[in-house]
Design a protein around this motif. Structure first.
Motif, PDB file in Angstrom:
ATOM      1  N   LYS A  50     -15.041  28.336 -56.427  1.00 47.57           N
ATOM      2  CA  LYS A  50     -16.095  28.442 -55.586  1.00 47.57           C
ATOM      3  C   LYS A  50     -17.439  28.931 -56.466  1.00 47.57           C
ATOM      4  CE  LYS A  50     -16.391  32.513 -53.266  1.00 47.57           C
ATOM      5  NZ  LYS A  50     -16.061  33.749 -52.668  1.00 47.57           N
ATOM      6  N   ARG A  97      -5.833  27.514 -65.468  1.00 49.40           N
ATOM      7  CA  ARG A  97      -4.832  28.046 -66.012  1.00 49.40           C
ATOM      8  C   ARG A  97      -4.486  29.575 -65.584  1.00 49.40           C
ATOM      9  NH1 ARG A  97      -5.569  27.495 -72.266  1.00 49.40           N
ATOM     10  NH2 ARG A  97      -7.799  27.412 -71.639  1.00 49.40           N
ATOM     11  N   THR A 141     -13.716  32.486 -70.467  1.00 50.13           N
ATOM     12  CA  THR A 141     -13.315  33.806 -70.295  1.00 50.13           C
ATOM     13  C   THR A 141     -13.511  34.549 -71.501  1.00 50.13           C
ATOM     14  OG1 THR A 141     -12.164  33.248 -68.457  1.00 50.13           O
ATOM     15  CG2 THR A 141     -11.939  35.219 -69.263  1.00 50.13           C
ATOM     16  N   LEU A 239     -11.250  40.743 -53.226  1.00 53.44           N
ATOM     17  CA  LEU A 239     -11.043  40.410 -54.679  1.00 53.44           C
ATOM     18  C   LEU A 239     -11.438  41.654 -55.496  1.00 53.44           C
ATOM     19  CD1 LEU A 239     -11.441  37.495 -56.112  1.00 53.44           C
ATOM     20  CD2 LEU A 239     -13.731  37.868 -56.801  1.00 53.44           C
ATOM     21  N   GLY A 261     -19.231  40.828 -62.794  1.00 54.20           N
ATOM     22  CA  GLY A 261     -19.188  41.221 -64.080  1.00 54.20           C
ATOM     23  C   GLY A 261     -18.687  39.928 -64.894  1.00 54.20           C
ATOM     24  N   GLY A 263     -16.620  37.653 -64.735  1.00 63.11           N
ATOM     25  CA  GLY A 263     -16.526  36.356 -64.090  1.00 63.11           C
ATOM     26  C   GLY A 263     -17.899  35.701 -63.867  1.00 63.11           C
ATOM     27  N   SER A 264     -18.823  36.460 -63.498  1.00 64.17           N
ATOM     28  CA  SER A 264     -19.974  35.719 -63.397  1.00 64.17           C
ATOM     29  C   SER A 264     -20.780  34.975 -64.424  1.00 64.17           C
ATOM     30  CB  SER A 264     -21.152  36.977 -62.856  1.00 64.17           C
ATOM     31  OG  SER A 264     -20.676  37.572 -61.805  1.00 64.17           O
ATOM     32  N   THR A 266     -18.363  34.059 -67.191  1.00 58.79           N
ATOM     33  CA  THR A 266     -17.449  32.960 -67.330  1.00 58.79           C
ATOM     34  C   THR A 266     -18.023  31.742 -66.917  1.00 58.79           C
ATOM     35  OG1 THR A 266     -15.543  34.479 -67.209  1.00 58.79           O
ATOM     36  CG2 THR A 266     -15.079  32.001 -66.999  1.00 58.79           C
TER      37      THR A 266
HETATM   38  N1  LIG Z   1      -8.752  26.992 -67.108  1.00 53.94           N
HETATM   39  C1  LIG Z   1      -9.047  28.099 -67.220  1.00 53.94           C
HETATM   40  N2  LIG Z   1      -8.572  28.923 -65.966  1.00 53.94           N
HETATM   41  C2  LIG Z   1      -8.809  30.103 -65.952  1.00 53.94           C
HETATM   42  C3  LIG Z   1      -9.663  30.754 -66.810  1.00 53.94           C
HETATM   43  C4  LIG Z   1     -10.309  30.210 -67.794  1.00 53.94           C
HETATM   44  O1  LIG Z   1     -11.253  30.573 -68.861  1.00 53.94           O
HETATM   45  N3  LIG Z   1      -9.873  28.961 -68.152  1.00 53.94           N
HETATM   46  N4  LIG Z   1      -9.915  32.410 -66.545  1.00 53.94           N
HETATM   47  C5  LIG Z   1      -9.610  32.771 -65.548  1.00 53.94           C
HETATM   48  C6  LIG Z   1     -10.635  32.554 -64.488  1.00 53.94           C
HETATM   49  N5  LIG Z   1     -10.806  33.532 -63.394  1.00 53.94           N
HETATM   50  C7  LIG Z   1      -9.745  34.073 -62.946  1.00 53.94           C
HETATM   51  O2  LIG Z   1      -8.936  34.004 -62.438  1.00 53.94           O
HETATM   52  C8  LIG Z   1     -12.118  33.919 -62.790  1.00 53.94           C
HETATM   53  C9  LIG Z   1     -13.205  33.213 -63.547  1.00 53.94           C
HETATM   54  C10 LIG Z   1     -14.512  33.739 -62.996  1.00 53.94           C
HETATM   55  C11 LIG Z   1     -14.570  33.909 -61.668  1.00 53.94           C
HETATM   56  C12 LIG Z   1     -16.030  34.163 -60.958  1.00 53.94           C
HETATM   57  O3  LIG Z   1     -17.035  33.499 -61.139  1.00 53.94           O
HETATM   58  N6  LIG Z   1     -16.188  35.203 -60.237  1.00 53.94           N
HETATM   59  C13 LIG Z   1     -17.207  35.656 -59.653  1.00 53.94           C
HETATM   60  C14 LIG Z   1     -17.481  35.353 -58.132  1.00 53.94           C
HETATM   61  C15 LIG Z   1     -16.343  36.100 -57.590  1.00 53.94           C
HETATM   62  C16 LIG Z   1     -16.191  35.726 -55.971  1.00 53.94           C
HETATM   63  O4  LIG Z   1     -17.365  36.171 -55.331  1.00 53.94           O
HETATM   64  O5  LIG Z   1     -15.461  35.125 -55.501  1.00 53.94           O
HETATM   65  C17 LIG Z   1     -17.762  37.290 -60.176  1.00 53.94           C
HETATM   66  O6  LIG Z   1     -16.646  37.780 -60.547  1.00 53.94           O
HETATM   67  O7  LIG Z   1     -18.730  37.511 -59.815  1.00 53.94           O
HETATM   68  C18 LIG Z   1     -13.588  34.459 -60.775  1.00 53.94           C
HETATM   69  C19 LIG Z   1     -12.136  33.972 -61.581  1.00 53.94           C
HETATM   70  C20 LIG Z   1      -8.286  32.342 -64.826  1.00 53.94           C
HETATM   71  N7  LIG Z   1      -8.288  31.047 -64.702  1.00 53.94           N
END
Ligand SMILES: Nc1nc2c(c(=O)[nH]1)N[C@@H](CN(C=O)c1ccc(C(=O)N[C@@H](CCC(=O)O)C(=O)O)cc1)CN2
Length: 285
Positions: A50, A97, A141, A239, A261, A263-264, A266
């Motif tokens: 998303k 993954r 990440t 979440l 944090g 995630g944004s 990443t």
């Molecule tokens: N191929 C990969 N798969 C995964 C990775 C990776 O680095 N490579 N890392 C994690 C990713 N992940 C967690 O499950 C994850 C990464 C980023 C976000 C994100 O953008 N979160 C935002 C928004 C959240 C929202 O509003 O829904 C934030 O935290 O602000 C979420 C999850 C696992 N898979």
């Protein structure tokens, strides 16, 4: 009162640079395009997806989404990656993954085109990171967690860091990147004894456990820097990170929230890699 490390602020600064580079690429007739491949419907992947699609729309990167059932075979997945490798309209490929347990991850990691490996999962791309060469793609990440630490004003030199994850997606690449920054790293995992003793004695704790609100304030001290990479759903389906943020925030020095944090950040690191792939593609042609 602990400080919150604002991932959205860090992400916005990276986003401005991505917008400029995408504009330049498009003016030259190169359309940065990301192929997103998801197996099943893991909440962390859905959240990541998303975020990626929203950010791609903001910075004008095209996306192509491919979703398959969890029971896809290694051979079928290899064939799909082969088609994406050959598709000249695709700049980069992201395969969420961890993969389902029956999939041969090593075979898959070796099946992706090195120049489209925007998640830095191919062993040869990862090897560069382990050797301290960051000129190519960086693991998204892991780099995001490192940026959260560096942007919080913390000098890594000589600091002790506990990394609670030993996967090739986060823990191992991050440990190598921290070592390159002269930190002293302890990698923790499900078999680690007395985890609390390690976290309480570390300057910085990076957690990527995937267990909602697992860590309370008893795992930290008032001087702890807490980087929460975990993304899962709590018992109310909300979440959540690995850390019970409300219980911990006032009992540590700094902490990253979830969401907002690591995630944004990443997602921005991923799109930086897509731009790099498109630039490389532009040069190769
Ligand atoms: N191929 C990969 N798969 C995964 C990775 C990776 O680095 N490579 N890392 C994690 C990713 N992940 C967690 O499950 C994850 C990464 C980023 C976000 C994100 O953008 N979160 C935002 C928004 C959240 C929202 O509003 O829904 C934030 O935290 O602000 C979420 C999850 C696992 N898979």
């Amino acid at each position: 009162m602990g400080l919150t490390i604002d991932g959205k602020f860090i992400a916005n600064n990276i986003k401005k640079d991505i917008i400029k580079k995408v504009e330049y690429l498009r003016e030259k007739g190169n359309i940065p395009t990301l192929a997103i491949v998801r197996l099943g419907d893991n909440p962390g992947d859905i959240s990541y997806e998303k975020s990626i699609i929203k950010l791609c729309s903001d910075v004008n990167i095209d996306t192509k989404k491919f979703v398959f059932d969890n029971d896809i075979s290694t051979k079928e997945l290899q064939q799909i990656l082969g088609q994406l490798n050959e598709d000249t309209s695709i700049s980069g490929i992201l395969l969420f993954r961890p993969l389902p347990e029956h999939i041969d991850e090593n075979l898959i990691r070796n099946s992706i085109n090195l120049n489209k490996d925007v998640d830095c999962m191919h062993p040869l791309n990862l090897e560069k990171i382990f050797e301290g060469d960051y000129s190519g793609f960086t693991p998204c990440t892991s780099k995001a967690a490192l940026l959260a630490i560096l942007n919080s004003g913390i000098e890594l030199d000589g600091k002790t860091v506990a990394v609670i994850n030993r996967s090739m997606v986060v823990g191992k690449p991050l440990a190598m990147m921290l070592l390159s920054n002269n930190a002293t790293v302890t990698i923790c995992h499900s078999k680690t004894h007395d985890l609390r003793k390690i976290t309480k004695s570390s300057d910085i704790v990076v957690t990527a456990l995937g267990r909602a609100k697992y860590f309370n304030k008893d795992y930290f001290t008032n001087e702890s820097i807490v980087i929460d990479v975990g993304v899962s759903q709590d018992k109310n389906g909300k979440l959540s990170g690995d850390v019970d943020f409300e219980d911990v925030v006032n009992n540590v020095r700094m902490i990253t929230p979830v969401p907002g944090g690591v995630g944004s950040i990443t997602t921005c690191v991923l799109l930086e890699n897509v731009v790099k792939a498109c630039m490389k593609e532009a040069v190769l042609i």
